[in-house]
Write an enzyme that holds these catalytic residues in place. Structure first.
Site, PDB file in Angstrom:
ATOM      1  N   PHE A  61     -23.213 -10.518  14.006  1.00  0.00           N
ATOM      2  CA  PHE A  61     -22.633 -11.126  12.801  1.00  0.00           C
ATOM      3  C   PHE A  61     -21.570 -12.164  13.142  1.00  0.00           C
ATOM      4  O   PHE A  61     -20.601 -12.343  12.395  1.00  0.00           O
ATOM      5  CB  PHE A  61     -22.064 -10.068  11.858  1.00  0.00           C
ATOM      6  CG  PHE A  61     -23.082  -9.087  11.375  1.00  0.00           C
ATOM      7  CD1 PHE A  61     -23.876  -9.375  10.277  1.00  0.00           C
ATOM      8  CD2 PHE A  61     -23.279  -7.880  12.039  1.00  0.00           C
ATOM      9  CE1 PHE A  61     -24.838  -8.482   9.842  1.00  0.00           C
ATOM     10  CE2 PHE A  61     -24.247  -6.978  11.611  1.00  0.00           C
ATOM     11  CZ  PHE A  61     -25.025  -7.279  10.505  1.00  0.00           C
ATOM     12  N   GLU A  93      -6.386   1.586  -3.177  1.00  0.00           N
ATOM     13  CA  GLU A  93      -5.480   0.494  -3.508  1.00  0.00           C
ATOM     14  C   GLU A  93      -5.866  -0.072  -4.859  1.00  0.00           C
ATOM     15  O   GLU A  93      -6.950   0.213  -5.379  1.00  0.00           O
ATOM     16  CB  GLU A  93      -5.553  -0.615  -2.454  1.00  0.00           C
ATOM     17  CG  GLU A  93      -6.921  -1.258  -2.323  1.00  0.00           C
ATOM     18  CD  GLU A  93      -6.971  -2.300  -1.227  1.00  0.00           C
ATOM     19  OE1 GLU A  93      -5.903  -2.736  -0.774  1.00  0.00           O
ATOM     20  OE2 GLU A  93      -8.082  -2.683  -0.821  1.00  0.00           O
ATOM     21  N   LYS A 108       0.811  -1.218   0.000  1.00  0.00           N
ATOM     22  CA  LYS A 108       0.000   0.000   0.000  1.00  0.00           C
ATOM     23  C   LYS A 108       0.846   1.270   0.000  1.00  0.00           C
ATOM     24  O   LYS A 108       0.446   2.302  -0.547  1.00  0.00           O
ATOM     25  CB  LYS A 108      -0.954  -0.015   1.192  1.00  0.00           C
ATOM     26  CG  LYS A 108      -2.131  -0.968   1.022  1.00  0.00           C
ATOM     27  CD  LYS A 108      -3.085  -0.866   2.165  1.00  0.00           C
ATOM     28  CE  LYS A 108      -4.360  -1.662   1.905  1.00  0.00           C
ATOM     29  NZ  LYS A 108      -4.118  -3.088   1.699  1.00  0.00           N
ATOM     30  N   GLU A 154      -3.434   6.733   7.517  1.00  0.00           N
ATOM     31  CA  GLU A 154      -3.809   7.821   6.633  1.00  0.00           C
ATOM     32  C   GLU A 154      -5.112   8.452   7.110  1.00  0.00           C
ATOM     33  O   GLU A 154      -5.819   7.911   7.958  1.00  0.00           O
ATOM     34  CB  GLU A 154      -3.956   7.328   5.195  1.00  0.00           C
ATOM     35  CG  GLU A 154      -5.043   6.304   5.000  1.00  0.00           C
ATOM     36  CD  GLU A 154      -5.014   5.683   3.612  1.00  0.00           C
ATOM     37  OE1 GLU A 154      -3.984   5.771   2.939  1.00  0.00           O
ATOM     38  OE2 GLU A 154      -6.036   5.102   3.213  1.00  0.00           O
ATOM     39  N   ASN A 161      -6.325  -3.794  -6.565  1.00  0.00           N
ATOM     40  CA  ASN A 161      -6.365  -5.244  -6.374  1.00  0.00           C
ATOM     41  C   ASN A 161      -5.985  -5.911  -7.691  1.00  0.00           C
ATOM     42  O   ASN A 161      -6.705  -5.799  -8.687  1.00  0.00           O
ATOM     43  CB  ASN A 161      -7.754  -5.690  -5.927  1.00  0.00           C
ATOM     44  CG  ASN A 161      -8.050  -5.237  -4.509  1.00  0.00           C
ATOM     45  OD1 ASN A 161      -7.280  -5.513  -3.596  1.00  0.00           O
ATOM     46  ND2 ASN A 161      -9.141  -4.519  -4.322  1.00  0.00           N
TER      47      ASN A 161
END
Length: 668
Positions: A348, A288, A116, A200, A290
């Protein structure tokens, strides 16, 4: 073109690649761990090769094991799917050295975009908008605190080599930075073998929008429009769609142009995705790239008509795209919902077990299912708990959404908990219909968690109608079996009380020539449809609208699921209902003396010892469940009486981790 390819993955994506390869006339090789010996992808492939024990770190992630499978089966190329080794430059390099084609970009592009920090530098150099942040790796907790304070809160702490929400934390205060840094680093090491962390600026009211690119290595790089991926939970996508309701033609062109520039800057070849965080003012910043196929790629396929897996294979075989940007048109709208084995009502928490029943909806041009399981499949603690990806298409967003809601209602999963009701609930929210999405959507719309027992309006009428209708069918069946019935499908008239969520509804069931009418209060609920006791799904029309309702028998009623609600509908005579209302309620168990595991998992660490005093909210243990770290905290003050497990132990649901004794009273 290749004659045989190996898929270095498992589950849904392995099945997805096999289907395209078969259509192209290419033989396939599946690989499998000991836990996946009977998996669907193994049965689908032309050949299958074992690669090790159940843990992915000992099987699917071991490059040597995959290379051995390639050598022994004679595969000419390898498709990595997503996850595992899909973005591993060393794997791509090793395949090249063995004379085997990697169906994906070159190792240099993977390495550049997989880091990254480096990818952000390259993006800035290519003229791509980037988020303000620290340019280098964070050294330790103290450094994290200093950098976060300099950037300004809120900040995003995330793994340099990360993805899929692992190794990622949003922190809003200086006090939370150190703990967030440690958890993110631990998750990154466990998931990627790389603990480097960066920090960031976190964009408020952000959307997550990504651009699909295709590059053929012959000088053509194209973008296929955007996907809206803002509906997320713990940074993992839940519902995706294409196009985005937020992006206009000018914004699409600008984002697409930047994505293409970045792909060209790293000499990209294959399918890839450039992800952006987008602000409310339509500003967008690079997140980013991928360097692989995305989980949500089907929505792009549905609106463009392209098979991205086929394009990846053809590009890897050296074929040009044979397309121009002007030829790529968007047709309608597509949504994808990820069906997981998890319990939304319990935060979840992942669910493991066997799929004793799995009935997907009917597929067709507008409904697609990508799945790697079937009835009898096991959902393992070792891998992602995805059951299926449900994808729908429509001429408009509203049409695609309506088809998705109908398809979710028609999907039956039994044996493990599932999130189907939650997905339906999200799609029913007015804010979703209006397209007002951010990555905080779930937290903002469900601040107190998801309650599947809430049913009102049209959904409540459907549940009342189906409960009463099912009971009429069951009563008539019982009468026939006992010899008391006249052979009819329904009793001519019956009066009952349907209890849902503590509310009693007086109903009268009246047989008609083609169904049954339910009188309740001043309403008439028309039920038309055939259901036989034992069937898991009611399919019919309620007040003229086509519906599906999941249904299972209880002692005094039915468990029903429809439209985001799952309720226990008790059906009793008026006398039985009156008596039931007088029954004492069972008190919930007292959990103040124990800390139990809310999920199956692995003990990463225990932060206390016997005799330690703890305060409410204090971190007590960390449990890893399906590669996500979960911090368990004290519910109240107390003293640790016993530590029942050790680091590295496997945990079952509700297994005791710690036992407490009450904290001594404070002396005046």
């Amino acid at each position: 073109m290749f004659s045989k390819i190996l898929i270095a993955n498992r589950g849904e994506i392995a099945c997805r690649v096999i289907r395209t390869a078969r259509r192209m006339g290419i033989a396939t090789v599946a690989v499998y761990s000991e836990a996946d010996a009977d998996a669907v992808h193994v049965r689908m492939a032309d050949e299958a090769f074992p690669v090790g024990p159940a843990p992915s770190a000992e099987s699917y992630l071991v490059i040597e094991n995959i290379l051995r499978a390639v050598a022994e089966t004679g595969a000419e190329a390898v498709h990595p799917g997503y996850g595992f080794l899909a973005e591993n430059a060393a794997f791509a390099t090793a395949l090249g050295e063995a004379g085997v084609t990697f169906i994906g970009p070159g190792p240099a592009a993977i390495a550049a975009m997989g880091d990254k920090i480096e990818s952000k530098r390259l993006a800035a150099a290519a003229g791509v908008n980037t988020i303000p942040g620290h340019p280098d790796v964070i050294e330790d907790g103290d450094h994290a605190v200093a950098v976060a304070a300099e950037i300004g809160f809120p900040v995003m702490i995330k793994a340099s080599a990360g993805g899929g929400g692992k190794g990622m934390r949003i922190v809003e205060t200086e006090d939370a930075v150190r703990g967030g840094f440690e958890s993110a680093r631990n998750e990154a090491r466990a998931s990627f073998g790389d603990g480097r962390i960066l920090i960031e600026k976190f964009i408020t009211q952000p959307r997550h929008i990504e651009i699909q690119v295709l590059a053929d290595g012959h000088g053509t790089t194209l973008h296929l429009g955007e996907r809206e991926c803002s509906i997320q939970r713990r940074h993992q996508k839940v519902i995706e769609e294409a196009p985005s309701p937020f992006v206009d033609a000018d914004m699409r062109a600008a984002m697409g142009a930047q994505a293409v520039r970045l792909a060209e800057a790293v000499d990209y070849r294959s399918a890839g995705t450039v992800e952006f965080v987008v602000g409310a003012d339509k500003s967008f910043y690079f997140l980013e790239m991928n360097t692989r196929l995305q989980v949500e790629h089907p929505v792009t396929e549905m609106i463009t008509g392209l098979d991205l897996v086929e394009r990846m294979i053809r590009i890897a075989a050296g074929e040009p795209l044979g397309l121009t940007q002007d030829q790529l048109l968007i047709d309608g709208w597509a949504l994808e919902a990820r069906i997981y084995a998890e319990d939304p009502a319990r935060g979840f928490l992942p669910s493991i077990g066997r799929l004793v029943r799995y009935l997907p909806p009917a597929i067709g041009p507008s409904v697609r299912i990508d799945s790697g399981v079937g009835e009898g499949s096991d959902v393992s603690m070792y891998y992602d708990p995805m059951i299926a990806k449900l994808v729908t298409h429509g001429a408009t967003r509203a049409e695609a959404t309506a088809r998705m809601r109908a398809a979710l209602d028609a999907t039956v999963v039994e044996g493990v908990a599932d999130n189907i009701g939650f997905l339906s609930s999200v799609l029913a929210r007015p804010r979703f219909a209006e397209g007002r999405l951010t990555t905080g959507f779930i937290d903002e719309e469900y601040p107190d968690g998801f309650d599947p027992g809430v049913a009102d309006g049209a959904v409540a009428d459907v549940l009342i109608g189906v409960a009463a209708s099912a009971h009429a069918v069951s009563a008539a069946r019982a009468a026939r079996i006992s010899g008391r019935g006249d052979g009819g499908r329904y009793r001519p008239e019956a009066d009952w009380v349907v209890t849902i969520g503590g509310d009693d509804h007086m109903v009268r069931a009246i047989a008609t020539t083609d169904g049954i009418d339910i009188e309740t209060g001043d309403r008439l609920i028309s039920v038309r449809g055939r259901w036989t006791p034992g069937q898991p799904l009611f399919a019919g029309r309620i007040n003229g609208t086509a519906v599906h309702v999941r249904i299972s028998r209880l002692i005094e009623g039915y468990r029903l699921s429809h439209g985001g609600a799952t309720v226990d509908a008790m059906v009793r005579t008026a006398r039985a209902a009156a008596l039931a209302a007088r029954m004492p309620r069972k008190a919930p168990p007292d959990l103040s003396r124990t800390l139990i595991s809310p999920m199956p998992g692995l003990v990463v660490s225990i932060a206390v010892a016997a005799g330690d005093a703890v305060k409410a909210g204090q971190a007590l243990a960390v449990v890893d469940a399906m590669k996500m770290e979960n911090v368990l905290r004290a519910a109240r003050d107390g003293i640790v009486a016993r530590v029942a497990v050790a680091e590295g132990d496997s945990l079952a649901v509700d297994q005791v981790i710690l036992e407490f004794e009450p904290a001594p009273p404070v002396k005046p």
